[in-house]
Motif scaffolding. Structure first.
Motif, mmCIF file in Angstrom:
data_model
loop_
_atom_site.group_PDB
_atom_site.id
_atom_site.type_symbol
_atom_site.label_atom_id
_atom_site.label_comp_id
_atom_site.label_asym_id
_atom_site.label_seq_id
_atom_site.Cartn_x
_atom_site.Cartn_y
_atom_site.Cartn_z
ATOM 1 N N ALA A 28 -4.439 -1.051 -17.132
ATOM 2 C CA ALA A 28 -3.602 0.069 -17.026
ATOM 3 C C ALA A 28 -2.352 -0.187 -16.286
ATOM 4 C CB ALA A 28 -4.301 1.248 -16.607
ATOM 5 N N GLU A 29 -1.237 0.290 -16.798
ATOM 6 C CA GLU A 29 0.016 0.286 -15.953
ATOM 7 C C GLU A 29 0.189 1.619 -15.193
ATOM 8 O OE1 GLU A 29 3.443 -0.733 -18.449
ATOM 9 O OE2 GLU A 29 2.241 -2.520 -19.078
ATOM 10 N N PRO A 30 0.954 1.551 -14.218
ATOM 11 C CA PRO A 30 1.778 0.424 -13.917
ATOM 12 C C PRO A 30 1.322 -0.671 -13.371
ATOM 13 C CG PRO A 30 1.898 2.231 -12.162
ATOM 14 C CD PRO A 30 0.971 2.806 -13.233
ATOM 15 N N ALA A 31 1.804 -1.784 -13.570
ATOM 16 C CA ALA A 31 1.204 -3.006 -13.283
ATOM 17 C C ALA A 31 1.784 -3.510 -11.677
ATOM 18 C CB ALA A 31 1.692 -4.346 -14.154
ATOM 19 N N PHE A 32 0.763 -3.958 -10.907
ATOM 20 C CA PHE A 32 1.199 -4.529 -9.679
ATOM 21 C C PHE A 32 1.472 -6.016 -10.015
ATOM 22 C CE2 PHE A 32 -2.455 -1.806 -8.305
ATOM 23 C CZ PHE A 32 -2.029 -1.052 -7.412
ATOM 24 N N VAL A 33 2.881 -5.967 -9.441
ATOM 25 C CA VAL A 33 3.594 -7.286 -9.510
ATOM 26 C C VAL A 33 3.500 -8.019 -7.994
ATOM 27 C CG1 VAL A 33 5.532 -8.613 -10.203
ATOM 28 C CG2 VAL A 33 4.848 -6.625 -11.309
ATOM 29 N N ALA A 55 -10.666 -2.224 -10.914
ATOM 30 C CA ALA A 55 -10.175 -0.671 -10.916
ATOM 31 C C ALA A 55 -9.430 -0.642 -12.215
ATOM 32 C CB ALA A 55 -9.279 -0.481 -9.709
ATOM 33 N N GLY A 56 -9.423 -1.389 -13.031
ATOM 34 C CA GLY A 56 -8.628 -1.237 -14.546
ATOM 35 C C GLY A 56 -7.313 -1.216 -14.337
ATOM 36 N N ARG A 57 -6.660 -1.946 -13.363
ATOM 37 C CA ARG A 57 -5.243 -1.883 -13.306
ATOM 38 C C ARG A 57 -4.486 -3.333 -13.928
ATOM 39 N NH1 ARG A 57 -2.743 1.479 -9.811
ATOM 40 N NH2 ARG A 57 -0.723 0.803 -10.507
ATOM 41 N N TRP A 275 -2.023 -13.329 6.431
ATOM 42 C CA TRP A 275 -2.372 -13.200 4.989
ATOM 43 C C TRP A 275 -3.421 -12.047 4.790
ATOM 44 C CZ3 TRP A 275 -0.389 -17.630 7.268
ATOM 45 C CH2 TRP A 275 0.703 -18.115 6.599
ATOM 46 N N LEU A 276 -3.331 -10.820 4.938
ATOM 47 C CA LEU A 276 -4.266 -9.774 5.055
ATOM 48 C C LEU A 276 -5.015 -9.580 4.013
ATOM 49 C CD1 LEU A 276 -2.415 -6.321 5.053
ATOM 50 C CD2 LEU A 276 -1.140 -8.563 4.773
ATOM 51 N N GLN A 277 -4.119 -10.181 2.599
ATOM 52 C CA GLN A 277 -4.691 -9.944 1.314
ATOM 53 C C GLN A 277 -5.942 -10.837 1.096
ATOM 54 O OE1 GLN A 277 -2.014 -11.420 2.265
ATOM 55 N NE2 GLN A 277 -0.838 -12.073 0.424
ATOM 56 N N SER A 278 -5.910 -12.023 1.785
ATOM 57 C CA SER A 278 -7.180 -12.837 1.871
ATOM 58 C C SER A 278 -8.179 -12.671 2.885
ATOM 59 C CB SER A 278 -6.438 -14.369 1.754
ATOM 60 O OG SER A 278 -7.437 -15.102 2.102
ATOM 61 N N ASP A 279 -7.762 -12.260 4.080
ATOM 62 C CA ASP A 279 -8.557 -11.853 5.432
ATOM 63 C C ASP A 279 -9.278 -10.482 4.828
ATOM 64 O OD1 ASP A 279 -7.448 -13.795 6.639
ATOM 65 O OD2 ASP A 279 -5.956 -12.682 7.821
ATOM 66 N N ALA A 280 -8.654 -9.486 4.187
ATOM 67 C CA ALA A 280 -9.497 -8.294 4.109
ATOM 68 C C ALA A 280 -9.051 -7.678 2.835
ATOM 69 C CB ALA A 280 -9.094 -7.284 5.310
ATOM 70 N N PRO A 281 -9.496 -8.550 1.726
ATOM 71 C CA PRO A 281 -9.030 -8.009 0.249
ATOM 72 C C PRO A 281 -9.534 -6.751 -0.084
ATOM 73 C CG PRO A 281 -10.550 -9.814 0.233
ATOM 74 C CD PRO A 281 -10.143 -9.632 1.635
ATOM 75 N N LYS A 282 -10.927 -6.395 0.025
ATOM 76 C CA LYS A 282 -11.427 -5.159 -0.312
ATOM 77 C C LYS A 282 -10.480 -4.022 0.187
ATOM 78 C CE LYS A 282 -15.808 -2.738 -1.069
ATOM 79 N NZ LYS A 282 -15.730 -1.481 -0.390
ATOM 80 N N GLN A 283 -10.299 -4.120 1.644
ATOM 81 C CA GLN A 283 -9.714 -2.874 2.117
ATOM 82 C C GLN A 283 -8.287 -2.804 1.851
ATOM 83 O OE1 GLN A 283 -10.032 -2.938 6.398
ATOM 84 N NE2 GLN A 283 -8.872 -1.324 6.892
ATOM 85 N N VAL A 284 -7.585 -4.107 1.558
ATOM 86 C CA VAL A 284 -6.284 -3.972 1.179
ATOM 87 C C VAL A 284 -6.152 -3.270 -0.074
ATOM 88 C CG1 VAL A 284 -4.249 -5.351 0.523
ATOM 89 C CG2 VAL A 284 -5.590 -5.623 2.622
ATOM 90 N N ALA A 285 -6.933 -3.816 -1.070
ATOM 91 C CA ALA A 285 -6.874 -3.251 -2.516
ATOM 92 C C ALA A 285 -7.324 -1.658 -2.422
ATOM 93 C CB ALA A 285 -8.123 -3.845 -3.282
ATOM 94 N N GLU A 286 -8.102 -1.193 -1.663
ATOM 95 C CA GLU A 286 -8.534 0.348 -1.610
ATOM 96 C C GLU A 286 -7.305 0.894 -1.349
ATOM 97 O OE1 GLU A 286 -11.762 0.481 1.145
ATOM 98 O OE2 GLU A 286 -13.258 -0.062 -0.492
ATOM 99 N N LEU A 287 -6.483 0.494 -0.259
ATOM 100 C CA LEU A 287 -5.264 1.245 0.166
ATOM 101 C C LEU A 287 -4.384 1.131 -0.930
ATOM 102 C CD1 LEU A 287 -5.258 -0.250 3.886
ATOM 103 C CD2 LEU A 287 -5.165 2.284 3.132
ATOM 104 N N MET A 288 -4.019 -0.020 -1.574
ATOM 105 C CA MET A 288 -3.135 -0.132 -2.532
ATOM 106 C C MET A 288 -3.727 0.850 -4.020
ATOM 107 S SD MET A 288 -2.678 -4.240 -2.952
ATOM 108 C CE MET A 288 -1.813 -4.138 -4.516
ATOM 109 N N LEU A 289 -4.784 1.089 -4.244
ATOM 110 C CA LEU A 289 -5.240 1.872 -5.332
ATOM 111 C C LEU A 289 -5.451 3.247 -5.017
ATOM 112 C CD1 LEU A 289 -7.825 -0.346 -6.438
ATOM 113 C CD2 LEU A 289 -6.194 -0.113 -7.718
ATOM 114 N N SER A 290 -5.459 3.703 -3.467
ATOM 115 C CA SER A 290 -5.674 4.805 -3.276
ATOM 116 C C SER A 290 -4.523 5.914 -3.715
ATOM 117 C CB SER A 290 -5.955 5.230 -1.804
ATOM 118 O OG SER A 290 -4.655 4.781 -0.908
#
Length: 290
Positions: A28-33, A55-57, A275-290
């Motif tokens: 689903a959009e909006p797409a993360f680029v 998460a469907g994005r 490189w937090l997106q690799s060190d803590a990907p789950k937490q970073v994704a949750e913040l991006m998606l919240s």
């Protein structure tokens, strides 16, 4: 699951010189680029992408011209304006509507300038540890300073022309990023991120020429963006600044200052490194998606 094992469409997008390699994960959009920085390529997002897709994005990743799997023309003029054009070309090629640019490292420049120039095309902005302007809080990795400072051009050129010396420099700089990490994050950094960086420079054709050109323009670009801060401060769109607190250079104070530039921003410190997106990907994704 790695993003490399997931289903995605891949295309090569023509530019004035060479073609950009890009991946599109349906959703689903909006797409993360997602954009990468100086020393690496789209693989820095491999640990994060599965969480966003689950998460469907929709997620788009790409290598800037001269980096990763994109072509590396010897006669190309690599620049921050060219990288902004690469982003625009990716958006057009995939027919994306409003997007969420996600910045990391030197791609903070392309992400923020795209939002400033095309606010109607941006749903929100996500900024991870990255560069933008000429702030007094700036502290840059020594390898960047070596190639960015014109007074060190001869020394930088000697490193660039000698694979053994360049390998030593990469290993030394990598260790500076790794040292502050908690024990649990060090092994993954060593096994994954450090290899992405080393391969980016040492495998042929190398991303070294693009890095050298971009680094040589870095300080000038930071100063130019300082004159554009009034455009950044005028943006109304939501901005999330997600910052790895163990980054030994781009520190938390810099991240908080970046968030303060925007009218509608939030700041989130994450127990992770540069490189937090690799060190803590789950937490970073949750913040991006919240």
């Amino acid at each position: 699951m790695s993003s490399s094992s997931m289903t995605f469409a891949e295309i090569r997008i023509p530019r004035e010189k060479g073609r950009i390699y890009a991946r599109d994960y349906a959703g689903a959009e909006p797409a993360f680029v997602l954009m990468h920085g100086f020393p690496d390529n789209l693989h820095i997002w491999d640990d994060l992408v599965p969480y966003l897709v689950a998460a469907g994005r929709r997620v788009v990743t790409f290598d800037f011209l001269g980096f990763g799997a994109s072509e590396k023309p010897a006669d190309a003029a690599y620049s921050f304006a060219q990288q902004l054009g690469d982003l625009e070309a990716v958006i057009e090629a995939f027919g994306l509507g409003r997007i969420v640019p996600v910045a990391h490292d030197s791609s903070g420049i392309a992400a923020i300038n795209f939002a400033a120039e095309h606010p109607g095309k941006v749903d929100s902005l996500c900024i991870l540890n990255s560069a933008y302007d000429n702030s007094p809080l700036n502290v840059w990795p020594e390898m960047i300073v070596l190639f960015a400072d014109p007074r060190l051009k001869a020394l930088a050129g000697a490193f660039a022309q000698n694979p053994g010396q360049l390998g030593w420099l990469l290993d030394w700089q990598k260790q500076k990023f790794e040292d502050p990490l908690p024990t649990g994050q060090k092994k993954h950094f060593e096994d994954f991120i450090s290899r992405v960086i080393a391969d980016n420079f040492l495998m042929q054709p190398s991303s070294g020429p693009a890095f050298v050109q971009m680094a040589g323009q870095f300080f000038e670009e930071l100063q130019r963006n300082t004159t554009r801060l009034h455009l950044v401060e005028a943006l109304e769109l939501p901005v999330k600044v997600i910052w790895g607190q163990y980054d030994p250079y781009l520190n938390v104070a810099m991240g908080k200052e970046r968030a303060a530039y925007f009218k509608n921003s939030s700041f989130h410190a994450v127990p992770a490194g540069h490189w937090l997106q690799s060190d803590a990907p789950k937490q970073v994704a949750e913040l991006m998606l919240s």
